[in-house]
Design a protein around this motif. Sequence first.
Motif, mmCIF file in Angstrom:
data_model
loop_
_atom_site.group_PDB
_atom_site.id
_atom_site.type_symbol
_atom_site.label_atom_id
_atom_site.label_comp_id
_atom_site.label_asym_id
_atom_site.label_seq_id
_atom_site.Cartn_x
_atom_site.Cartn_y
_atom_site.Cartn_z
ATOM 1 N N GLY A 240 0.789 -1.215 0.000
ATOM 2 C CA GLY A 240 0.000 0.000 0.000
ATOM 3 C C GLY A 240 0.827 1.274 0.000
ATOM 4 N N ILE A 241 2.021 1.213 -0.645
ATOM 5 C CA ILE A 241 2.843 2.424 -0.717
ATOM 6 C C ILE A 241 3.047 2.822 -2.176
ATOM 7 C CG2 ILE A 241 4.109 2.031 1.451
ATOM 8 C CD1 ILE A 241 6.360 0.767 -0.234
ATOM 9 N N ASP A 242 3.586 4.038 -2.397
ATOM 10 C CA ASP A 242 3.939 4.435 -3.753
ATOM 11 C C ASP A 242 5.242 3.749 -4.130
ATOM 12 O OD1 ASP A 242 1.805 6.065 -4.211
ATOM 13 O OD2 ASP A 242 2.783 7.856 -3.375
ATOM 14 N N PRO A 243 5.305 3.220 -5.370
ATOM 15 C CA PRO A 243 6.562 2.575 -5.765
ATOM 16 C C PRO A 243 7.725 3.568 -5.692
ATOM 17 C CG PRO A 243 4.981 2.628 -7.592
ATOM 18 C CD PRO A 243 4.292 3.215 -6.411
ATOM 19 N N VAL A 244 8.871 3.094 -5.175
ATOM 20 C CA VAL A 244 10.055 3.937 -5.042
ATOM 21 C C VAL A 244 11.051 3.602 -6.150
ATOM 22 C CG1 VAL A 244 11.937 4.645 -3.503
ATOM 23 C CG2 VAL A 244 9.734 3.907 -2.530
ATOM 24 N N TRP A 245 11.286 4.557 -7.028
ATOM 25 C CA TRP A 245 12.276 4.359 -8.106
ATOM 26 C C TRP A 245 13.529 5.122 -7.722
ATOM 27 C CZ3 TRP A 245 10.612 0.583 -11.016
ATOM 28 C CH2 TRP A 245 9.228 0.409 -11.171
ATOM 29 N N ASP A 246 14.400 4.444 -6.998
ATOM 30 C CA ASP A 246 15.542 5.139 -6.426
ATOM 31 C C ASP A 246 16.834 4.885 -7.208
ATOM 32 O OD1 ASP A 246 15.556 2.488 -5.836
ATOM 33 O OD2 ASP A 246 16.080 2.702 -3.726
ATOM 34 N N THR A 247 16.693 4.514 -8.473
ATOM 35 C CA THR A 247 17.880 4.205 -9.253
ATOM 36 C C THR A 247 17.876 5.025 -10.535
ATOM 37 O OG1 THR A 247 17.708 1.972 -8.401
ATOM 38 C CG2 THR A 247 19.251 2.306 -10.188
ATOM 39 N N SER A 248 18.986 5.702 -10.799
ATOM 40 C CA SER A 248 19.047 6.550 -11.991
ATOM 41 C C SER A 248 19.340 5.726 -13.235
ATOM 42 C CB SER A 248 20.141 7.603 -11.815
ATOM 43 O OG SER A 248 21.406 6.968 -11.844
ATOM 44 N N ALA A 249 19.049 6.317 -14.365
ATOM 45 C CA ALA A 249 19.314 5.641 -15.636
ATOM 46 C C ALA A 249 20.807 5.344 -15.785
ATOM 47 C CB ALA A 249 18.831 6.498 -16.800
ATOM 48 N N GLN A 250 21.613 6.260 -15.256
ATOM 49 C CA GLN A 250 23.064 6.062 -15.346
ATOM 50 C C GLN A 250 23.490 4.804 -14.590
ATOM 51 O OE1 GLN A 250 25.432 9.019 -13.375
ATOM 52 N NE2 GLN A 250 27.264 7.759 -13.661
ATOM 53 N N ILE A 251 22.915 4.656 -13.385
ATOM 54 C CA ILE A 251 23.245 3.468 -12.590
ATOM 55 C C ILE A 251 22.792 2.200 -13.310
ATOM 56 C CG2 ILE A 251 22.615 2.218 -10.482
ATOM 57 C CD1 ILE A 251 24.642 4.210 -9.824
ATOM 58 N N LEU A 252 21.611 2.278 -13.935
ATOM 59 C CA LEU A 252 21.120 1.097 -14.657
ATOM 60 C C LEU A 252 22.085 0.712 -15.770
ATOM 61 C CD1 LEU A 252 17.261 1.660 -14.958
ATOM 62 C CD2 LEU A 252 18.512 0.084 -13.487
ATOM 63 N N ALA A 253 22.524 1.723 -16.499
ATOM 64 C CA ALA A 253 23.461 1.447 -17.586
ATOM 65 C C ALA A 253 24.754 0.863 -17.027
ATOM 66 C CB ALA A 253 23.749 2.726 -18.363
ATOM 67 N N GLN A 254 25.208 1.416 -15.896
ATOM 68 C CA GLN A 254 26.437 0.909 -15.280
ATOM 69 C C GLN A 254 26.248 -0.525 -14.790
ATOM 70 O OE1 GLN A 254 28.145 5.194 -13.747
ATOM 71 N NE2 GLN A 254 27.914 3.597 -12.251
ATOM 72 N N ASN A 255 25.015 -0.800 -14.298
ATOM 73 C CA ASN A 255 24.679 -2.160 -13.891
ATOM 74 C C ASN A 255 24.886 -3.150 -15.035
ATOM 75 O OD1 ASN A 255 23.917 -2.792 -11.305
ATOM 76 N ND2 ASN A 255 21.920 -1.798 -11.493
ATOM 77 N N VAL A 256 24.320 -2.765 -16.186
ATOM 78 C CA VAL A 256 24.451 -3.645 -17.352
ATOM 79 C C VAL A 256 25.930 -3.847 -17.660
ATOM 80 C CG1 VAL A 256 23.966 -3.892 -19.809
ATOM 81 C CG2 VAL A 256 22.223 -2.953 -18.282
ATOM 82 N N ALA A 257 26.700 -2.763 -17.603
ATOM 83 C CA ALA A 257 28.123 -2.864 -17.883
ATOM 84 C C ALA A 257 28.806 -3.797 -16.893
ATOM 85 C CB ALA A 257 28.772 -1.483 -17.844
ATOM 86 N N ALA A 258 28.404 -3.720 -15.608
ATOM 87 C CA ALA A 258 29.021 -4.582 -14.595
ATOM 88 C C ALA A 258 28.766 -6.053 -14.909
ATOM 89 C CB ALA A 258 28.477 -4.237 -13.216
ATOM 90 N N PHE A 259 27.534 -6.372 -15.344
ATOM 91 C CA PHE A 259 27.225 -7.763 -15.691
ATOM 92 C C PHE A 259 28.023 -8.209 -16.916
ATOM 93 C CE2 PHE A 259 23.476 -7.085 -13.041
ATOM 94 C CZ PHE A 259 23.507 -8.251 -12.303
#
Lengths: 305, 270
Positions: free
Chosen positions: B152-171
């Motif tokens: 019953g809360i608002d979804p929290v999007w606490d990750t920036s697009a940059q971090i997501l891209a870096q995530n992909v790079a890390a994998f």
Amino acid sequence: MITVESLTKRYGGLTAVDHVSFTAQPGRVTGFLGPNGAGKSTAMRVMVGLTEATAGQATILGRRYTDLPNPGREVGVLLDASAQHAGRTGREILTIAAKTMGLPTSRVDEMLARVSLTDTEATRRVRNYSLGMRQRLGIATALLGDPEVLILDEPANGLDPAGIRWMRDLLRDFADAGGTVLLSSHLLHEIEAIADDIVVIGQGRIVAEGTIAELLASASTRVCAADVTALATALAAAGHEVTLTPDGAVQTDATPAAVGELALAARIALTELRASDGARLEEMFLELTADTQRESRLTDLEGAA
Amino acid sequence: MSTALLTPTEAPAAPRPRTAPAPIPFTRLVGVELRKMFDTRSGRWLLITIAALALVATAAVIAFAPAEFITFESFATAVGVPAGSLLPIVAILAVTSEWSQRTGLTSFTLVPRRGRVLGAKLVATVLVGVVVVPVMLAIGSLGNLLGAAIHGIDPVWDTSAQILAQNVAAFVLVMLIGFTLGVLIRNSPGAIVAYFVYSLVLPGLLAALAAFQEWFRDIHLWVDFNMASTVLYDEHPTGEQWAQLGVSGLIWLVIPLALGLWLVRRSEVK
């Protein structure tokens, strides 16, 4: 056309292939014959670029194999039918090869039919294939690109007699259509049944080569006469080598025709005259297979040839 | 010699007229290598397992995490665990199966320039990472939406697009480590063991060394690729951190890969 020039492969102190030179001609089946461990497979791996030669080279259709732009379209290769991912189906293995060569997948069905693998068999994983089925799949892979040259290492291994017959006809047709076939075997009779030319290899070196007719032809004549002594004398007088066999016949290096004329001139009645059975190749091959006295025996043969 | 008379006299059949085939384009090889990664049971099940574990991890976060942890970052971290340990194995098997299953005998006769085959595998590996990781993150996003709804809360999007891209790079980097070990070791079990030693044992050893040896403490981050890679999960990596990633990557990725490729090109395929 395959041209092998002074091909040599050394592993440390062991020379697996030693200055091997021969040519496999288009339109002919060339049999590469030798006992296990003679260097056949190593030589074939060098021909297709899987193993680097220590010295010498092999060219296929005038180019080094590794320089062929799309080798599968020009050279069909089967070195080891068991070298397949056990978890792939037969059809998948052919599909991968077809895609690599840039062929339509319809070609896969054609090849499956060509080697008599049924649809059910083709959808089974190779893990469950018999050696004979793997050989058929390997042949299908080799033929897939409609090549001009076939290089097959022991392709008849694991095939039943009908399968061997099928393979023989297939290779014959391929050669008759102008293709070049090089196939290896450690079985003399298999090579005899299919090859036009034979290259015999032992201990990494070529010990004999020629057309099957040359190699299987007798080197001597067996002749019997009422008066064996007179016959032997007449032959010796004409400068031929003569040996008396234990069963009272004469063995000579003269041709049957020459013996006949000599006997006629000397008025000796012959009771038997024939070319000795083409046992030379087999004998040589047995000697190759046996480890003892190899060197001396080969020297004898080379002297006799 | 008399035997010469027995030589067959028929001329060899005229060779069929032919045109030289076109060279194999690299893109086709990449397509073939992608197919080979997933056309076996092991390949397919690895992929299915990664997806299934991502769903399990997502469900676990929803079920067990308190409301304040129902954030996209939690889900992204959770789905990253199975992907991080299994994707490198996909990369390893793409290389080692050519030797362990001996398919190299066919692959390297159809394409004798081994560098091209391995190059295609490298590109295919990167493509798998670039596609699979966003799919994992999408599963995490759905989990985040569902979790927020349940709590019953608002979804929290606490990750920036940059971090997501870096995530992909890390994998992709861990997949490349797997790829490199595959090229160097060329044996499936051996390379998988080596990967787990690299990712699970080595960081501890290097950390211990840094704790006890002053001289190593200073260079630790420059030689520990695992550690240096964690910079990719930071919002604002410093120039020094990027440099550490580059230097340790040179040691653990670029040099071993170059050595491995050189060895593969010289080795005998049996």
